[in-house]
Design an enzyme around this catalytic site. Structure first.
Site, PDB file in Angstrom:
ATOM      1  N   GLU A  86      -1.257  15.099  10.491  1.00 17.68           N
ATOM      2  CA  GLU A  86      -1.947  13.903  10.653  1.00 17.68           C
ATOM      3  C   GLU A  86      -2.670  14.703  11.964  1.00 17.68           C
ATOM      4  O   GLU A  86      -2.885  15.582  13.168  1.00 17.68           O
ATOM      5  CB  GLU A  86      -1.597  13.116  11.107  1.00 17.68           C
ATOM      6  CG  GLU A  86      -1.587  11.958  12.394  1.00 17.68           C
ATOM      7  CD  GLU A  86      -2.789  11.439  10.951  1.00 17.68           C
ATOM      8  OE1 GLU A  86      -3.270  10.791  10.464  1.00 17.68           O
ATOM      9  OE2 GLU A  86      -4.286  10.759  12.296  1.00 17.68           O
ATOM     10  N   TYR A 115       0.830  -1.265   0.001  1.00 15.17           N
ATOM     11  CA  TYR A 115      -0.185  -0.280  -0.135  1.00 15.17           C
ATOM     12  C   TYR A 115       0.773   1.311  -0.395  1.00 15.17           C
ATOM     13  O   TYR A 115       0.804   2.018  -0.519  1.00 15.17           O
ATOM     14  CB  TYR A 115      -0.708  -0.021   1.120  1.00 15.17           C
ATOM     15  CG  TYR A 115      -1.536   1.329   1.208  1.00 15.17           C
ATOM     16  CD1 TYR A 115      -2.823   1.530   0.665  1.00 15.17           C
ATOM     17  CD2 TYR A 115      -1.001   2.314   2.828  1.00 15.17           C
ATOM     18  CE1 TYR A 115      -3.457   2.544   1.022  1.00 15.17           C
ATOM     19  CE2 TYR A 115      -1.896   3.270   2.541  1.00 15.17           C
ATOM     20  CZ  TYR A 115      -3.167   3.439   1.558  1.00 15.17           C
ATOM     21  OH  TYR A 115      -3.804   4.693   2.073  1.00 15.17           O
ATOM     22  N   GLN A 116       1.593   1.666   1.082  1.00 12.13           N
ATOM     23  CA  GLN A 116       2.994   2.552   0.875  1.00 12.13           C
ATOM     24  C   GLN A 116       3.637   3.167  -0.081  1.00 12.13           C
ATOM     25  O   GLN A 116       3.144   3.776  -0.353  1.00 12.13           O
ATOM     26  CB  GLN A 116       3.185   2.587   2.094  1.00 12.13           C
ATOM     27  CG  GLN A 116       3.137   1.388   3.854  1.00 12.13           C
ATOM     28  CD  GLN A 116       2.212   2.525   4.229  1.00 12.13           C
ATOM     29  OE1 GLN A 116       2.072   3.232   4.112  1.00 12.13           O
ATOM     30  NE2 GLN A 116       2.458   1.652   5.805  1.00 12.13           N
ATOM     31  N   TYR A 160      -6.297  -5.826   3.424  1.00 14.47           N
ATOM     32  CA  TYR A 160      -7.134  -5.531   3.016  1.00 14.47           C
ATOM     33  C   TYR A 160      -8.640  -6.109   2.470  1.00 14.47           C
ATOM     34  O   TYR A 160      -8.312  -7.317   2.126  1.00 14.47           O
ATOM     35  CB  TYR A 160      -6.866  -4.240   2.432  1.00 14.47           C
ATOM     36  CG  TYR A 160      -5.896  -3.155   3.059  1.00 14.47           C
ATOM     37  CD1 TYR A 160      -5.980  -2.979   4.252  1.00 14.47           C
ATOM     38  CD2 TYR A 160      -5.073  -2.787   2.649  1.00 14.47           C
ATOM     39  CE1 TYR A 160      -5.132  -2.106   5.177  1.00 14.47           C
ATOM     40  CE2 TYR A 160      -4.314  -1.310   2.240  1.00 14.47           C
ATOM     41  CZ  TYR A 160      -4.912  -0.667   3.649  1.00 14.47           C
ATOM     42  OH  TYR A 160      -3.292  -0.580   4.554  1.00 14.47           O
ATOM     43  N   ASP A 216      -3.500   9.302   2.697  1.00 14.11           N
ATOM     44  CA  ASP A 216      -3.881   8.391   3.230  1.00 14.11           C
ATOM     45  C   ASP A 216      -5.068   8.199   4.383  1.00 14.11           C
ATOM     46  O   ASP A 216      -4.212   8.879   5.740  1.00 14.11           O
ATOM     47  CB  ASP A 216      -3.004   7.832   3.909  1.00 14.11           C
ATOM     48  CG  ASP A 216      -2.144   7.095   4.648  1.00 14.11           C
ATOM     49  OD1 ASP A 216      -2.931   5.579   4.372  1.00 14.11           O
ATOM     50  OD2 ASP A 216      -0.890   7.005   4.978  1.00 14.11           O
ATOM     51  N   SER A 217      -6.413   7.812   3.975  1.00 13.52           N
ATOM     52  CA  SER A 217      -7.122   8.094   4.751  1.00 13.52           C
ATOM     53  C   SER A 217      -7.493   6.661   5.444  1.00 13.52           C
ATOM     54  O   SER A 217      -6.708   5.439   4.830  1.00 13.52           O
ATOM     55  CB  SER A 217      -8.240   8.743   4.256  1.00 13.52           C
ATOM     56  OG  SER A 217      -8.888   8.007   3.401  1.00 13.52           O
ATOM     57  N   SER A 218      -8.796   6.619   6.581  1.00 10.77           N
ATOM     58  CA  SER A 218      -9.023   5.766   6.420  1.00 10.77           C
ATOM     59  C   SER A 218     -10.717   5.172   5.796  1.00 10.77           C
ATOM     60  O   SER A 218     -10.701   6.182   4.706  1.00 10.77           O
ATOM     61  CB  SER A 218      -9.020   5.165   8.174  1.00 10.77           C
ATOM     62  OG  SER A 218     -10.174   7.079   8.850  1.00 10.77           O
ATOM     63  N   ASP A 221       1.030   6.661  10.484  1.00 16.42           N
ATOM     64  CA  ASP A 221       1.819   5.764  11.080  1.00 16.42           C
ATOM     65  C   ASP A 221       3.520   6.320  10.736  1.00 16.42           C
ATOM     66  O   ASP A 221       4.098   5.376  10.759  1.00 16.42           O
ATOM     67  CB  ASP A 221       1.236   4.259  10.128  1.00 16.42           C
ATOM     68  CG  ASP A 221       1.054   4.397   8.917  1.00 16.42           C
ATOM     69  OD1 ASP A 221       1.390   4.472   8.348  1.00 16.42           O
ATOM     70  OD2 ASP A 221      -0.462   4.059   8.941  1.00 16.42           O
TER      71      ASP A 221
END
Lengths: 290, 290
Positions: free
Chosen positions: A113, A68-69, A230, A162-164, A93
């Site tokens: 953030e 993902y990153q 995920y 980069d959200s939830s 994170d």
């Protein structure tokens, strides 16, 4: 099942992914607290290493977070001819920061953030991601990304969100006013890349996010990464560019294999960049990409 | 958790994917029996439609089975210049047959499935896959694929092995003697494609299967498909070709968008074919592909 029961954490969401559930065997709960914004848990698992949970949803696991990153960072950065100044919204994170600072053309990274506790706890328990904050290129602000962008116009080449998931506090990051703010915060030719959910879960929602993006960006695309932890095993990115002619699926800067290995990428290559935009036929149709 | 408990089926395997588990909410158990070879269950689920379980492992779900069936079929067939005669080993649900017979160049399909009960039950409960058996191109044999191939030399252009996981009865389908049998059953220029597990679960096992294939095929490759209901959300295929020079990632026959839609493909396109061979960097390394 929405917490650790009999040694298993089960990720149930009737709203986001009804009828299915991914579980991980937990060997130790390392930390648990309610911050001002959310429930934060960090657990050690049997086969996925350390895992960050926000409101009982898996954010990243030590075993597969790199997928993902690397993609949410390198796809917009490598599609930009001169990605000097990058803004990261969310990503507490530190994993996205870790990837963004690797790129030799990136000079300065701002990150906003909202939850300072995620940053603190990542530094304490998830140093493999939080190491991103150590770079001299980094400027971290604890605050609201919306407010931050209102005061920064035409400043960034790339904005990564980069959200939830699109529920609760992060829902506005998938909507039209947020895309307008990002547009205003970009320099000419700028590119945005947002966590965009998976079409396997809810193609209609992905389409709505792309449409919201399309109200301010004429060049909108969608790319995928496999991330086993995920829901449905993959996640996508909504990518928008101010420059109509840019081909986002084509990296401007192509890394050689030697560069890929030297920079420590485990997923991203220039071929992966291109292939990430190739979608199954049903998804092309559902997202209006054909 | 290894059966339907409190309305959820949970797929646990300490041997194959320790520490993780995918679960589906079951609304009705449609059928359950022990055949001569395995435990067979067919369940109705809340959001994945009908699901076939063999020995409590998900074989296919109505929601995403097309991804697997289309890619394991069309990758070898479209990489072959003249795929007239095709052998399917396994695949008792009929889903692979359904895809294989679609290709206009395929004239004759032989299928050997060891468990006739899977075929019968698929015809009764999973007609959306079993429809593959209705084609006039089809010749179905209930029996052992090993024995069948011993009596068929230099006969097939493509052999597809749609097996269950490399544990129990199917384990020999991942080993060297099986690849030798397939080699002998192929016509010159022939191509094989086998269910090859995911490198996300066990890259070492995938590498061993590729090495077994490589003992008889000089041209060995690996491709991926996203399948949300499989462990880690994806699955791969080990592909071998007798012709050293063939580029398996390049479809010989390229379908137009119109053909793709007319044939009813929901995942496969010629671009998907190529992209399926592009692997994350860590996988390229683990499988010895670089």
């Amino acid at each position: 099942m929405n917490s650790v029961v009999k040694g298993w954490f089960s990720e149930i969401s009737d709203e986001l992914w009804p009828g299915q559930c991914f579980s991980l065997k937990v060997t130790k709960v390392l930390h648990e607290e309610k911050s001002e914004f959310q429930d934060i848990k960090i657990v050690e698992t049997e086969t996925y290493g350390r895992v960050l949970l926000l409101d009982n949803v898996i954010q990243c696991t030590e075993r597969d977070e790199f997928a993902y990153q690397e993609l949410i960072s390198m796809i917009p950065i490598c599609a930009h001819p001169n990605p000097e100044k990058v803004l990261i919204v969310g990503g507490g994170d530190g994993g996205v920061a870790r990837e963004v600072v690797k790129h030799p053309k990136v000079c300065k990274v701002h990150q906003v953030e909202i939850d300072g506790r995620v940053v603190d706890l990542s530094k304490e328990f998830l140093p493999f991601m939080a190491c991103g904050f150590d770079s001299p290129k980094m400027n971290l602000t604890i605050g609201d990304g919306f407010e931050f962008m209102k005061n920064h116009k035409e400043e960034f080449d790339v904005i990564i969100t980069d959200s939830s998931d699109p529920i609760g506090p992060a829902v506005s990051l998938f909507q039209e006013p947020y895309f307008q703010l990002m547009k205003n915060a970009l320099r000419p030719g700028g590119i945005i890349c947002s966590q965009g959910s998976s079409f396997w879960i809810d193609a209609q929602h992905v389409k709505e996010t792309m449409d919201a993006c399309g109200q301010h960006f004429k060049n909108v695309s969608y790319a995928m990464a496999m991330v086993p932890s995920y829901p449905c095993g993959s996640i996508g990115f909504v990518i928008g560019c101010l420059d109509k002619k840019s081909k986002l699926s084509e990296p401007v800067h192509k890394f050689t294999t030697e560069e890929v290995d030297k920079l420590g990428f485990r997923y991203y290559t220039s071929d992966v960049h291109k292939a990430a935009f190739v979608l199954p036929r049903f998804a092309e149709k559902a997202l209006g990409l054909c």
